[in-house]
Design a protein around this motif. Structure first.
Motif, PDB file in Angstrom:
ATOM      1  N   THR A 155       0.833  -1.198   0.000  1.00 44.07           N
ATOM      2  CA  THR A 155       0.000   0.000   0.000  1.00 44.07           C
ATOM      3  C   THR A 155       0.871   1.253   0.000  1.00 44.07           C
ATOM      4  OG1 THR A 155      -0.136  -0.049   2.424  1.00 44.07           O
ATOM      5  CG2 THR A 155      -1.902  -1.143   1.200  1.00 44.07           C
ATOM      6  N   GLN A 158       1.426   2.795  -3.354  1.00 37.01           N
ATOM      7  CA  GLN A 158       0.283   3.599  -3.787  1.00 37.01           C
ATOM      8  C   GLN A 158       0.269   4.953  -3.074  1.00 37.01           C
ATOM      9  OE1 GLN A 158      -3.248   1.184  -3.193  1.00 37.01           O
ATOM     10  NE2 GLN A 158      -2.126  -0.656  -3.727  1.00 37.01           N
ATOM     11  N   VAL A 159       0.553   4.917  -1.767  1.00 37.89           N
ATOM     12  CA  VAL A 159       0.517   6.136  -0.948  1.00 37.89           C
ATOM     13  C   VAL A 159       1.554   7.150  -1.424  1.00 37.89           C
ATOM     14  CG1 VAL A 159       1.012   7.058   1.355  1.00 37.89           C
ATOM     15  CG2 VAL A 159      -0.459   5.058   1.101  1.00 37.89           C
ATOM     16  N   ARG A 161       3.140   7.344  -4.310  1.00 35.09           N
ATOM     17  CA  ARG A 161       2.865   7.825  -5.666  1.00 35.09           C
ATOM     18  C   ARG A 161       1.750   8.867  -5.663  1.00 35.09           C
ATOM     19  NH1 ARG A 161       3.304   1.900  -8.578  1.00 35.09           N
ATOM     20  NH2 ARG A 161       5.365   2.168  -9.503  1.00 35.09           N
ATOM     21  N   LYS A 162       0.722   8.632  -4.874  1.00 34.12           N
ATOM     22  CA  LYS A 162      -0.388   9.586  -4.789  1.00 34.12           C
ATOM     23  C   LYS A 162       0.090  10.903  -4.170  1.00 34.12           C
ATOM     24  CE  LYS A 162      -5.226  10.034  -3.302  1.00 34.12           C
ATOM     25  NZ  LYS A 162      -5.084  11.420  -2.838  1.00 34.12           N
ATOM     26  N   TYR A 163       0.892  10.792  -3.116  1.00 32.51           N
ATOM     27  CA  TYR A 163       1.414  11.995  -2.465  1.00 32.51           C
ATOM     28  C   TYR A 163       2.288  12.779  -3.451  1.00 32.51           C
ATOM     29  CZ  TYR A 163       3.471  15.039   1.055  1.00 32.51           C
ATOM     30  OH  TYR A 163       3.859  16.137   1.775  1.00 32.51           O
ATOM     31  N   ASN A 164       3.099  12.074  -4.208  1.00 30.93           N
ATOM     32  CA  ASN A 164       3.969  12.691  -5.202  1.00 30.93           C
ATOM     33  C   ASN A 164       3.150  13.448  -6.237  1.00 30.93           C
ATOM     34  OD1 ASN A 164       6.412  13.225  -6.605  1.00 30.93           O
ATOM     35  ND2 ASN A 164       6.116  11.419  -7.886  1.00 30.93           N
ATOM     36  N   GLN A 165       2.084  12.827  -6.703  1.00 30.80           N
ATOM     37  CA  GLN A 165       1.234  13.445  -7.720  1.00 30.80           C
ATOM     38  C   GLN A 165       0.426  14.613  -7.154  1.00 30.80           C
ATOM     39  OE1 GLN A 165      -1.374  10.666  -9.637  1.00 30.80           O
ATOM     40  NE2 GLN A 165      -2.359  12.199 -10.919  1.00 30.80           N
ATOM     41  N   ASP A 166      -0.191  14.394  -5.990  1.00 32.20           N
ATOM     42  CA  ASP A 166      -1.048  15.428  -5.407  1.00 32.20           C
ATOM     43  C   ASP A 166      -0.281  16.683  -5.015  1.00 32.20           C
ATOM     44  OD1 ASP A 166      -3.109  13.663  -5.720  1.00 32.20           O
ATOM     45  OD2 ASP A 166      -3.312  13.157  -3.591  1.00 32.20           O
TER      46      ASP A 166
END
Length: 294
Positions: A155, A158-159, A161-166
């Motif tokens: 997980t 996913q976390v 990568r999402k933080y990087n994008q957001d």
């Protein structure tokens, strides 16, 4: 045989196989064998410490479940098989019947709950960063334009990568095949940080030959519960596993095991993680919740 009949036969066969797999106690009784999973580098939950036999907090919990199964089935000489699993293959190996129980460092979340069931939560953690002290990295903003490691099938991948994008950090995320591989990426300077559950980072640092050069930094991105996985739609086996956990949590045995692995010297280097039980976990000794992370 007509095509439709063949398809019906295959469907019936697959449904029958799934039904056998779903009834773990029946499967174990008929085969006179239970197969349990272990992890090779999830310190201090389940890991190899200089041998081919896994040790750790989750291994001790697994052993307690196995003893309960032996008693339930009246099979004191039940064969116990073990199998190493990774973040990537642990769920497929459980759902296809290769293993019967997975206790390690697996996050209980709603996405995984579509494929498996989880026992009572036995730990709570959050994503942080393992870095070299010399790196100067203290939090996620310091990762701009840098390479960050995490482990495939987790997980945390996913976390981060999402933080990087957001947050438009601009980091490059690379995946290690297991936690040791991800740690090596930092130790060898192929990545500046390893994003993973903080407790695993503390354990990996403790057993690293470069432990004095490493530190765990950064805010905890989210809190996630760990729990043992059992096959979905198997209420009898889940009840047995939950019963083992419930009894241990009420009797004080769970806290004794916790202190053994988090508050005492652990193999192979005899380092004490010195991590007191979190309030969330202490609360769960009373609530006995299997509630997933979102």
């Amino acid at each position: 045989m007509p095509a439709l009949s063949r398809l019906s036969a295959i469907a019936l066969c697959c449904a029958s196989l799934s039904a056998v797999h779903a009834d773990t106690l029946k499967k174990v009784a008929e085969n006179n064998k239970i197969t349990v999973a272990y992890r090779e580098s999830s310190v201090p939950f389940s890991y190899l410490a200089g041998s081919t036999k896994a040790v750790g907090f989750a291994v001790d919990l697994t052993d307690a479940v196995v003893e309960a199964v032996k008693k339930k089935l009246n099979k004191p000489n039940l064969e116990v098989g073990t199998m190493a699993v990774t973040s990537q293959n642990r769920i497929p190996l459980l759902t296809n019947g290769t293993i019967d129980l997975e206790c390690g460092s697996t996050t209980n979340n709603t996405a995984r709950g579509k494929d498996v069931a989880f026992a009572i939560n036995h730990f709570y953690t959050g994503t942080r960063l393992l870095v070299k002290k010399s790196s100067g990295i203290k939090n996620y903003a310091d990762l701009a334009g840098k390479t960050v490691a995490t482990t495939t099938g987790t997980t945390n991948a996913q976390v981060i990568r999402k933080y990087n994008q957001d947050n438009s950090i601009g980091m490059t995320v690379v995946l290690g095949k297991d936690h040791d591989d991800s740690l090596l990426l930092v130790e060898s300077d192929r990545a500046v940080a390893f994003a993973m559950d903080d407790i695993l980072l503390f354990g990996l640092r403790a057993n690293s030959k470069m432990s004095e050069q490493l530190e765990v930094v950064g805010d905890s991105l989210q809190v996630e519960p760990y729990a043992c996985m059992v096959r979905k739609d198997d209420p009898a086996f889940k009840a047995l596993v939950d019963g083992v956990f419930s009894d241990a949590m009420k009797s004080g045995e769970f806290e004794r095991l916790y202190n053994k692995w988090f508050m005492s010297p652990i193999p192979p280097r005899g380092i004490n993680l010195g991590l007191p039980m979190s309030q969330q976990l202490r609360d769960n000794l009373k609530s006995l919740s299997d509630k997933p992370a979102m």
